[in-house]
Write a protein that holds these residues in place. Structure first.
Motif, PDB file in Angstrom:
ATOM      1  N   ARG A 188      -9.677   1.979  -9.558  1.00  0.00           N
ATOM      2  CA  ARG A 188      -8.592   2.920  -9.291  1.00  0.00           C
ATOM      3  C   ARG A 188      -8.607   3.352  -7.819  1.00  0.00           C
ATOM      4  O   ARG A 188      -7.571   3.348  -7.161  1.00  0.00           O
ATOM      5  N   SER A 189      -9.787   3.702  -7.300  1.00  0.00           N
ATOM      6  CA  SER A 189      -9.857   4.186  -5.919  1.00  0.00           C
ATOM      7  C   SER A 189      -9.505   3.086  -4.914  1.00  0.00           C
ATOM      8  O   SER A 189      -9.033   3.383  -3.826  1.00  0.00           O
TER       9      SER A 189
ATOM     10  N   GLY B 196     -13.091   3.491 -12.407  1.00  0.00           N
ATOM     11  CA  GLY B 196     -12.926   4.496 -11.352  1.00  0.00           C
ATOM     12  C   GLY B 196     -12.911   3.875  -9.968  1.00  0.00           C
ATOM     13  O   GLY B 196     -12.103   4.240  -9.111  1.00  0.00           O
ATOM     14  N   SER B 197     -13.803   2.920  -9.742  1.00  0.00           N
ATOM     15  CA  SER B 197     -13.832   2.228  -8.450  1.00  0.00           C
ATOM     16  C   SER B 197     -12.597   1.379  -8.251  1.00  0.00           C
ATOM     17  O   SER B 197     -12.059   1.307  -7.151  1.00  0.00           O
TER      18      SER B 197
ATOM     19  N   GLU C  88      -5.201   2.122  -6.223  1.00  0.00           N
ATOM     20  CA  GLU C  88      -4.201   3.188  -6.280  1.00  0.00           C
ATOM     21  C   GLU C  88      -3.527   3.460  -4.935  1.00  0.00           C
ATOM     22  O   GLU C  88      -2.297   3.529  -4.872  1.00  0.00           O
ATOM     23  N   PRO C  89      -4.288   3.596  -3.821  1.00  0.00           N
ATOM     24  CA  PRO C  89      -3.608   3.837  -2.537  1.00  0.00           C
ATOM     25  C   PRO C  89      -2.658   2.705  -2.147  1.00  0.00           C
ATOM     26  O   PRO C  89      -1.638   2.941  -1.501  1.00  0.00           O
TER      27      PRO C  89
END
Length: 173
Positions: free
Chosen positions: A9-10, A6-7, A13-14
């Protein structure tokens, strides 16, 4: 970078969304690709527990594009195309290989912006070791590891570079 995928991805991803890439989870990695008016891109990101990350991207930039990247504090060891090497915070090497160069450099946390030039090949596979990676070692090794993060980055040549590239390629897609 606690929190695993999750970290990751955050963080990533941007960055890749700027290129039209959508990341999908595949096992312990995030993968994505796109072929659009901006670039033909392929991205792979895999955490190394909570102490690092391996990233691999292959990208042919089709149009001049502004790019913003979020950095983590840590030590990066990468096998990079000449175009990617020129975006790294290192002393400019005398000889540059068009397809594969090895660089070792420390990064600080923060945003970096640059222009990706049309026709450039932004290919890189990197291992990012976060400061907590060095926590497993004795005090002297921790100090040496953290000092590496503070040193100006360098590119590597000769047989050591070939050995590093071979190792990096074995652990990435």
């Amino acid at each position: 970078m606690k929190g695993g995928i999750g970290s990751i991805r955050s963080l990533y991803e941007p960055q890749v969304e700027q290129l039209g890439v959508r990341l999908e989870q595949r096992g312990e990695a995030l993968c994505g690709r796109a072929d659009n008016c901006i670039a033909r891109s392929q991205v792979w990101v895999r955490p190394l527990g909570d102490a690092g990350v391996i990233t691999s991207h292959s990208m042919l930039v089709k149009t001049d594009t502004p790019f913003v990247e979020q950095s983590l504090p840590g030590l990066c060891i990468g096998a990079l195309s000449a175009d990617s090497l020129m975006l790294c915070p290192i002393a400019r090497p005398h000889g540059v290989d068009p397809t594969c160069n090895v660089a070792v450099f420390g990064q600080q946390e923060g945003l970096t912006d640059c222009w990706l030039k049309a026709g450039s090949k932004q290919n890189a596979t990197s291992i990012m070791l976060l400061p907590r990676w060095f926590d497993r070692f004795d005090a002297e090794m921790r100090k040496a590891g953290r000092a590496l993060m503070e040193e100006p980055g360098e590119s590597c040549a000769n047989e050591h570079a070939a050995s590093i590239v071979a190792c990096i390629r074995r652990i990435s897609p």
